[in-house]
Write an enzyme that holds these catalytic residues in place. Structure first.
Site, short mmCIF file in Angstrom:
data_model
loop_
_atom_site.label_atom_id
_atom_site.label_comp_id
_atom_site.label_asym_id
_atom_site.label_seq_id
_atom_site.Cartn_x
_atom_site.Cartn_y
_atom_site.Cartn_z
N ASP A 47 0.83 -1.20 0.00
CA ASP A 47 0.00 0.00 0.00
C ASP A 47 0.87 1.25 0.00
OD1 ASP A 47 -2.93 1.07 0.71
OD2 ASP A 47 -1.46 2.24 1.84
N TYR A 52 3.14 9.79 -0.66
CA TYR A 52 4.23 9.25 0.17
C TYR A 52 5.60 9.44 -0.51
CZ TYR A 52 0.37 6.64 2.44
OH TYR A 52 -0.80 6.28 3.07
N LYS A 77 -2.62 5.77 -4.28
CA LYS A 77 -3.72 6.72 -4.02
C LYS A 77 -3.45 8.06 -4.69
CE LYS A 77 -3.60 4.71 0.61
NZ LYS A 77 -2.17 4.62 0.91
N HIS A 110 -7.38 9.56 -2.19
CA HIS A 110 -6.77 9.52 -0.85
C HIS A 110 -7.66 10.18 0.24
CE1 HIS A 110 -2.51 9.19 1.04
NE2 HIS A 110 -3.43 8.96 1.95
N LEU A 192 -2.10 -0.24 14.09
CA LEU A 192 -1.44 -0.48 15.38
C LEU A 192 -1.53 0.74 16.28
CD1 LEU A 192 1.76 -2.27 13.96
CD2 LEU A 192 -0.21 -3.34 15.10
N ILE A 231 -3.03 -3.12 6.95
CA ILE A 231 -1.77 -2.82 6.26
C ILE A 231 -0.74 -2.19 7.21
CG2 ILE A 231 -2.59 -2.68 3.87
CD1 ILE A 231 -3.15 0.34 4.39
N LYS A 233 2.67 -0.99 9.01
CA LYS A 233 3.94 -0.49 8.46
C LYS A 233 5.06 -0.72 9.46
CE LYS A 233 6.95 3.12 8.64
NZ LYS A 233 7.45 3.96 9.74
N VAL A 235 9.76 -0.71 9.27
CA VAL A 235 10.97 -0.88 8.46
C VAL A 235 11.92 -1.88 9.10
CG1 VAL A 235 10.97 1.36 7.30
CG2 VAL A 235 12.01 1.16 9.56
N ARG A 239 10.07 -6.98 12.88
CA ARG A 239 8.66 -6.59 13.03
C ARG A 239 7.87 -6.87 11.76
NH1 ARG A 239 8.93 -0.72 16.05
NH2 ARG A 239 9.21 -1.51 18.18
N ASN A 243 4.61 -9.10 12.09
CA ASN A 243 3.28 -8.57 11.76
C ASN A 243 2.50 -9.44 10.79
OD1 ASN A 243 3.88 -6.44 13.43
ND2 ASN A 243 4.29 -4.96 11.80
P1 NAD Z 1 0.61 1.77 12.03
O1 NAD Z 1 -0.49 1.69 13.01
O2 NAD Z 1 0.85 0.67 11.07
O3 NAD Z 1 1.90 2.09 12.88
C1 NAD Z 1 3.16 2.06 12.33
C2 NAD Z 1 4.19 2.17 13.45
O4 NAD Z 1 3.97 1.13 14.40
C3 NAD Z 1 5.60 1.94 12.91
O5 NAD Z 1 6.18 3.14 12.52
C4 NAD Z 1 6.30 1.32 14.09
O6 NAD Z 1 6.84 2.35 14.87
C5 NAD Z 1 5.20 0.65 14.85
N1 NAD Z 1 5.25 -0.82 14.67
C6 NAD Z 1 5.08 -1.54 13.54
N2 NAD Z 1 5.16 -2.85 13.79
C7 NAD Z 1 5.38 -2.98 15.12
C8 NAD Z 1 5.55 -4.07 15.98
N3 NAD Z 1 5.49 -5.33 15.53
N4 NAD Z 1 5.77 -3.83 17.29
C9 NAD Z 1 5.80 -2.57 17.77
N5 NAD Z 1 5.64 -1.48 17.00
C10 NAD Z 1 5.43 -1.67 15.68
O7 NAD Z 1 0.40 3.18 11.26
P2 NAD Z 1 0.54 3.73 9.79
O8 NAD Z 1 1.86 3.46 9.18
O9 NAD Z 1 0.10 5.14 9.87
O10 NAD Z 1 -0.58 2.92 8.99
C11 NAD Z 1 -0.29 1.77 8.22
C12 NAD Z 1 -0.42 2.07 6.74
O11 NAD Z 1 -1.70 2.61 6.45
C13 NAD Z 1 0.54 3.15 6.23
O12 NAD Z 1 1.87 2.71 6.09
C14 NAD Z 1 -0.13 3.54 4.94
O13 NAD Z 1 0.14 2.58 3.94
C15 NAD Z 1 -1.59 3.51 5.36
N6 NAD Z 1 -2.09 4.84 5.78
C16 NAD Z 1 -3.08 5.39 5.03
C17 NAD Z 1 -3.60 6.63 5.38
C18 NAD Z 1 -4.70 7.20 4.55
O14 NAD Z 1 -5.04 8.38 4.73
N7 NAD Z 1 -5.28 6.44 3.66
C19 NAD Z 1 -3.12 7.33 6.49
C20 NAD Z 1 -2.10 6.74 7.24
C21 NAD Z 1 -1.61 5.49 6.88
#
Ligand code: NAD
Length: 278
Positions: A47, A52, A77, A110, A192, A231, A233, A235, A239, A243
């Site tokens: 995604d 981005y 998006k 988006h 998360l 979905i 995220k 790096v 993790r 996940n």
């Molecule tokens: P998320 O809830 O996935 O949180 C990501 C953060 O959680 C990471 O940066 C990391 O610090 C932590 N994390 C990840 N795996 C972990 C683990 N196993 N243990 C502990 N901490 C962990 O938030 P996100 O990235 O904002 O959302 C996921 C995806 O949703 C984005 O990457 C993007 O693709 C999408 N997104 C879309 C919109 C939209 O407006 N459509 C907005 C935000 C995000």
């Protein structure tokens, strides 16, 4: 590695993996590596978004992967600054060049940006892309019921997906119910809780300890059992693996009741009716 992630079916019959890899905030020069790690761990849904600025990294990872293109589901998006019929078509072409692919799996608007009132004509551009075979399915993100109703009244095709902020503290029950009754799949962003406390909640910690897994895993399992596409995220290779390893345990009734208690209506991101960043 074989892919153990189940699929859901979009309203046009196309399958989508229920769990994928989000790349929001992954720096462009780190994206190819992160996506390659995710593909290696078994993820088959990626995604990204024009906003981005890392579509090129996604494309690079897909091009150099030994996973066949037709086994990977790619979502991108439309960036907010390109609402409008012609603008959306032009922006789509740019995405395809950056991704280096011929046909996209899912293209989303988006944000609705109701203050500019262009999402209906923008949606008609996505309908055209679908008719032209440039994209296999089309959807929206951050749409509220009133925006979905307007598309239903003024356009031809029901969105296949609405990607919205959704996590146990903000489970979006009303919007999910609307999606369910209109054949729209729900995709959770910020699943998360974006590292803002959810994973440290004592009740989540207790369920994780009982299951012998991490708090992130039980939260992701909750999304799966609710029926969302999710979905997360990261790096961090460990993790990224963790996940996706959420398909060999289940939350029981008591766990789900505890998750229901976490609902405090806490929105982490902006309200879609107010978000006007272009
Ligand atoms: P998320 O809830 O996935 O949180 C990501 C953060 O959680 C990471 O940066 C990391 O610090 C932590 N994390 C990840 N795996 C972990 C683990 N196993 N243990 C502990 N901490 C962990 O938030 P996100 O990235 O904002 O959302 C996921 C995806 O949703 C984005 O990457 C993007 O693709 C999408 N997104 C879309 C919109 C939209 O407006 N459509 C907005 C935000 C995000």
């Amino acid at each position: 590695m074989t892919n153990s992630v189940p699929s859901l079916t979009l309203n046009n019959g196309i399958p989508i993996p229920q769990l994928g890899f989000g790349v929001f905030l992954i720096p462009p020069d780190e994206t190819a590596t992160a996506v390659a790690t995710a593909l290696g761990a078994g993820y088959r849904l990626i995604d990204t978004a024009q906003g981005y600025r890392n579509e090129q990294g996604v494309g690079k990872a897909i091009a150099s992967s030994d996973v066949p293109r037709d086994e990977i589901f790619i979502t991108t998006k439309l960036v907010n600054g390109q609402h409008g019929y012609d603008q959306a078509l032009a922006a789509f072409d740019e995405s395809m060049k950056r991704l280096g692919i011929d046909v996209l799996d899912l293209f989303l608007i988006h944000w609705p940006l109701p203050m500019f009132d262009k999402y209906v004509e923008t949606w008609q551009a996505l309908e055209q892309l679908l008719a032209d075979g440039r994209v296999r399915s089309i959807g929206v993100s951050n749409f509220q019921i009133e925006h979905l109703e307007r598309l239903a009244n003024e356009t031809d095709i029901t969105p296949a997906m609405n990607q919205i902020e959704l996590h146990p503290e903000f489970p979006q029950e009303e919007l999910r119910a609307y999606h369910d009754s209109h054949g729209i799949l729900t995709e959770s962003w910020g699943p998360l809780g974006q590292s803002k406390g959810l994973l440290d909640d004592a009740r989540v910690v207790e369920i994780a300890e009982k299951k012998g897994c991490t708090t992130a895993q039980v939260v992701l399992r909750w999304h799966i059992q609710v029926g969302n596409v999710v979905i997360p995220k990261s790096v961090t290779p460990q993790r990224i693996q963790e996940n996706i390893d959420v398909f060999d345990f289940e939350l029981d009734e008591a766990d789900l009741a505890t998750f229901a208690e976490l609902n405090v209506g806490r929105r982490l991101g902006p309200h879609p009716n107010e978000f006007d960043l272009v």
